[in-house]
Design a protein around this motif. Structure first.
Motif, PDB file in Angstrom:
ATOM      1  N   ALA B  81       0.833  -1.204   0.000  1.00 59.30           N
ATOM      2  CA  ALA B  81       0.000   0.000   0.000  1.00 59.30           C
ATOM      3  C   ALA B  81       0.867   1.253   0.000  1.00 59.30           C
ATOM      4  N   GLU B  82       1.991   1.209   0.730  1.00 56.68           N
ATOM      5  CA  GLU B  82       2.836   2.404   0.794  1.00 56.68           C
ATOM      6  C   GLU B  82       3.460   2.690  -0.572  1.00 56.68           C
ATOM      7  N   ILE B  83       3.983   1.641  -1.211  1.00 59.25           N
ATOM      8  CA  ILE B  83       4.623   1.874  -2.513  1.00 59.25           C
ATOM      9  C   ILE B  83       3.601   2.388  -3.520  1.00 59.25           C
ATOM     10  N   VAL B  84       2.459   1.706  -3.620  1.00 61.00           N
ATOM     11  CA  VAL B  84       1.470   2.107  -4.622  1.00 61.00           C
ATOM     12  C   VAL B  84       0.941   3.510  -4.319  1.00 61.00           C
ATOM     13  N   GLY B  85       0.585   3.719  -3.049  1.00 63.03           N
ATOM     14  CA  GLY B  85      -0.018   5.007  -2.678  1.00 63.03           C
ATOM     15  C   GLY B  85       0.929   6.172  -2.904  1.00 63.03           C
ATOM     16  N   ARG B  86       2.175   6.021  -2.460  1.00 62.79           N
ATOM     17  CA  ARG B  86       3.111   7.147  -2.565  1.00 62.79           C
ATOM     18  C   ARG B  86       3.584   7.355  -4.002  1.00 62.79           C
ATOM     19  N   CYS B  87       3.754   6.250  -4.749  1.00 64.88           N
ATOM     20  CA  CYS B  87       4.167   6.408  -6.149  1.00 64.88           C
ATOM     21  C   CYS B  87       3.102   7.140  -6.950  1.00 64.88           C
ATOM     22  N   THR B  88       1.845   6.891  -6.604  1.00 64.63           N
ATOM     23  CA  THR B  88       0.758   7.518  -7.354  1.00 64.63           C
ATOM     24  C   THR B  88       0.813   9.035  -7.247  1.00 64.63           C
ATOM     25  N   THR B  89       1.221   9.529  -6.073  1.00 60.93           N
ATOM     26  CA  THR B  89       1.213  10.986  -5.898  1.00 60.93           C
ATOM     27  C   THR B  89       2.609  11.600  -5.975  1.00 60.93           C
ATOM     28  N   VAL B  90       3.634  10.766  -6.198  1.00 65.27           N
ATOM     29  CA  VAL B  90       5.001  11.285  -6.050  1.00 65.27           C
ATOM     30  C   VAL B  90       5.314  12.416  -7.038  1.00 65.27           C
ATOM     31  N   PHE B  91       4.795  12.318  -8.261  1.00 68.17           N
ATOM     32  CA  PHE B  91       5.099  13.368  -9.243  1.00 68.17           C
ATOM     33  C   PHE B  91       4.359  14.660  -8.902  1.00 68.17           C
ATOM     34  N   LEU B  92       3.131  14.497  -8.401  1.00 70.97           N
ATOM     35  CA  LEU B  92       2.364  15.693  -8.025  1.00 70.97           C
ATOM     36  C   LEU B  92       2.982  16.363  -6.805  1.00 70.97           C
ATOM     37  N   ASP B  93       3.396  15.523  -5.833  1.00 72.91           N
ATOM     38  CA  ASP B  93       3.964  16.087  -4.604  1.00 72.91           C
ATOM     39  C   ASP B  93       5.243  16.866  -4.875  1.00 72.91           C
ATOM     40  N   ASN B  94       5.990  16.435  -5.871  1.00 76.25           N
ATOM     41  CA  ASN B  94       7.265  17.091  -6.160  1.00 76.25           C
ATOM     42  C   ASN B  94       7.180  17.997  -7.378  1.00 76.25           C
ATOM     43  N   ALA B  95       5.949  18.455  -7.663  1.00 76.98           N
ATOM     44  CA  ALA B  95       5.735  19.267  -8.866  1.00 76.98           C
ATOM     45  C   ALA B  95       6.696  20.446  -8.931  1.00 76.98           C
ATOM     46  N   ASN B  96       6.940  21.098  -7.790  1.00 81.91           N
ATOM     47  CA  ASN B  96       7.763  22.312  -7.874  1.00 81.91           C
ATOM     48  C   ASN B  96       9.189  22.032  -8.309  1.00 81.91           C
ATOM     49  N   ILE B  97       9.788  20.940  -7.834  1.00 82.54           N
ATOM     50  CA  ILE B  97      11.158  20.708  -8.306  1.00 82.54           C
ATOM     51  C   ILE B  97      11.182  20.118  -9.717  1.00 82.54           C
TER      52      ILE B  97
END
Lengths: 416, 261
Positions: B81-97
């Motif tokens: 769940a952690e891998i799937v959940g965090r990967c799903t949002t990882v690009f959005l979460d790091n949008a600024n960089i």
């Protein structure tokens, strides 16, 4: 000289979908018709920068400067075309990006160095330099959330320029921070240039572009509009930002090889401009401190309600050394009729240093040329100043100093 | 791409370190929270199911039988769940960089996966310690979970990166994932044993790839038997396919992603 940056046929288009579902349909349905429009923000950009050269990029907001820089640094991808860069690139686009507020300045410095592709050992080797250059003292070991924005910029700049890159890309980021650090960072950029770093600078700041760059490019509506000497491009840009509606902008090559920019809507027109000495003779050479008169003859082509004449005296680098207008000195003229002629006589003492100067003249309806620009003429006339009657001096001003000297024994004489 | 990941390995390891630091740096108990959370969940389920509802695992009489069953399931599910959940949002979460800096974007999901694995290892160590103390350690059999783990991580990574890329273009993916994960959790025999499920439903549940993996873990730790590798092997093939899809999707759309963020 080898080529450092080569941008060939670069275009960038953003896809615009009509509806929310259109992208999904386009992705899922094989061979479906194209359901988006492409909005082109960069159109077929071509230029090269030789290594060690400094290129300025000028353009209005939305002209595509930032997109172009992003493509050159590789952050965004071009739709077509190619960018080739030789060597290590450092970009000062958004200083302090990716700083984490809970970590110390030192930890963040390491992090952003790694983001730039440097190894840990390389960064550690330059850590002292970074600290010394940033001059934020003990704060380097405190969390970044306690920093002022100026301190963040200092640290970020120090990290980004700790290792001399082959290509340095600078956006307007440098206009933040205090004057002291601005000077210091510009000094570092100059030092890099001398050591052979290629420089790409985006700025609206005329003096920055003119003092550093060898060449400039004017971007307008996503295309390279003009390329040439910084001074010439800056003049053109100035004319362009005033351009509205039926205005025309033209540049002509004078006999002396300089490019003259003339723009405006043409209701009023500069017929003639020249300099007279105190005897009323037309002159091109003026002595320091001499009384002179600048004559500007204006032809009114259409009825206009208000007219302001402004002039600027520019030095050989294109920097304005003096400028004013009839709005501030004298008064605007009202209700001018077609066919009328106006003659302005501006009397002044040429209290300026020896050198070559040019005069730019603008005819407008208010204090700036941005509201209505009847005509703007760069290089309307030019003249040289020579020091004929005064003691030797340097600089662009003639201050008429009186130097008094007293001499005596140090203990006996009280110097007031 | 793999060369780039290798080039940026120091960056990835710093990111992982930073992830842990930022999570616990400003809390008094620090890393203890990483352990307390799953522990609390295990206690709640153990008390409710085995003590209050008197649920017994058929064939296992050990007092800790149910707790071990639960841990084996929940810890593995947690990793997934952690891998799937965090990967799903990882690009959005790091949008600024992503928008401002040029670096291999694949480093971001790789960081997520590394963090999740370390998290999992920390909790697993505690679990193994508990097994040893309570005398339920499966001995050499423990090695058989290694292939299961690798398959699970590949599966989660493939799914996570696929959803992560899609989520940039269709934000519904993130919203939908939360709901799907709820159903998925309860359709996997984690809290309840598969034996209480009616026969018709078992045939249906067999299609759940996560059940195949978690079932293997449960066999090793609860029954202390060699797990059936047939199901997991098929899941392994599916995982390979998912990873290929993820890579293709990433390669084709990584450039466009910057424009969408």
């Amino acid at each position: 000289m080898s080529i450092s940056i080569q941008v060939s046929n670069v275009s960038k288009g953003y896809k615009q979908y009509m509806g929310r579902w259109d992208r999904l349909i386009e992705w899922l349905v094989p061979n479906s018709r194209i359901r988006h429009n492409v909005k082109w923000v960069l159109k077929d950009i071509n230029f090269t920068v030789k290594s060690g050269e400094a290129l300025g990029i000028i353009g209005m907001n939305g002209a595509g400067k930032s997109t172009l820089l992003k493509i050159i640094t590789g952050t965004a991808q071009q739709t077509t075309g190619q960018v080739q860069i030789l060597g290590k690139v450092a970009a000062l686009l958004e200083l302090g990006m990716g700083f984490h507020p809970d970590f110390t300045g030192r930890q963040n410095a390491i992090m952003s160095g790694q983001l730039m592709g440097y190894s840990l050992s390389e960064i550690m080797a330059h850590m002292d330099d970074i600290e010394n250059f940033a001059e934020i003292g003990e704060a380097v070991d405190e969390p970044v959330r306690t920093y002022s924005s100026g301190m963040q910029v200092r640290l970020a700049f120090s990290v980004a320029t700790a290792i001399r890159p082959d290509v340095l890309i600078v956006d307007e980021a440098l206009s933040v921070g205090d004057t002291y650090f601005q000077h210091k960072s510009f000094a570092r950029i100059r030092e890099f240039r001398e050591k052979g770093t290629t420089l790409l600078l985006v700025s609206h700041d005329k003096s920055a572009i003119q003092s550093i760059c060898d060449r400039a490019i004017l971007l307008n509506e996503g295309a390279v509009f003009k390329e040439g000497k910084p001074e010439e491009i800056m003049d053109y840009y100035n004319a362009l930002i005033a351009k509205k509606g039926n205005e025309t902008v033209k540049q002509v090559l004078n006999e002396d090889g300089k490019v003259q920019t003339i723009s405006g809507t043409g209701e009023a027109e500069i017929d003639n401009a020249y300099l007279l000495n105190c005897k009323g003779e037309k002159v091109e050479v003026v002595g320091v401190g001499e009384k002179v008169t600048l004559c500007v003859k204006v032809k009114i082509n259409l009825d206009i309600s208000k007219l302001v004449m402004g002039f600027m005296i520019k030095d050989v680098h294109g920097q304005t050394i003096y400028g004013t207008s009839s709005y501030y000195n004298g008064s605007p003229l009202y209700n001018l009729i077609k066919g009328e002629a106006v003659k302005y006589e501006i009397n002044f003492n040429a209290n300026i240093g020896p050198g070559n100067y040019s005069v730019a003249i603008a005819l407008t309806d208010s204090e700036t040329h941005l509201a209505r620009n009847y005509q703007w003429k760069d290089l309307a006339t030019d003249f040289s100043v020579m020091n004929l009657a005064h003691a030797q001096f340097v600089g662009c001003n003639w201050l008429e100093p009186k130097i008094c000297i007293e001499r005596g024994c140090f203990y006996d004489c009280e110097i007031n | 791409m793999f060369k780039k990941i290798f080039q940026y390995r120091q960056f990835i390891s710093s990111c992982v370190k930073r992830e842990f630091q930022s999570r616990y740096q400003r809390s008094l108990f620090g890393a203890a929270w990483a352990v307390v959370n799953p522990l609390a969940m295990i206690i709640v389920y153990t008390v409710i199911f085995s003590q209050v509802m008197k649920a017994k695992l058929p064939g296992i009489d050990s007092t800790f039988g149910y707790s071990i069953f639960l841990c084996a399931g929940i810890l593995t599910w947690g990793l997934f769940a952690e891998i799937v959940g965090r990967c799903t949002t990882v690009f959005l979460d790091n949008a600024n960089i992503i928008k401002k800096l040029n670096f291999p974007r694949i480093c971001l999901p790789v960081t997520v996966v590394c963090t999740a694995i370390i998290n999992f290892l920390i909790i697993s160590c505690l679990f193994l310690l508990f097994l040893m103390i309570s005398g339920n350690f499966p001995g050499f059999l423990i090695l058989s979970v290694v292939p299961l783990l690798i398959i699970l991580i590949l599966f989660s990574m493939g799914l996570g990166i696929t959803l992560g890329v899609l989520n940039v273009f269709f934000r519904d993916v993130g919203q939908l994932l939360g709901i799907v994960m709820q159903f998925w959790f309860w359709m996997t025999p984690i809290v309840y044993p598969i034996s209480i499920i009616p026969q018709w439903a078992v045939g249906f549940l067999k299609w759940n790839p996560i059940m195949q993996i978690i079932g293997g873990f449960q066999t090793v730790f609860v029954e202390q038997k060699w797990p059936n590798m047939e199901g997991p092997a098929i899941v392994g093939l599916i995982s390979g396919g998912l990873c290929m899809i993820a890579l293709r999707l990433y390669r084709n759309h990584v450039g466009e992603m910057v424009d969408e963020l």
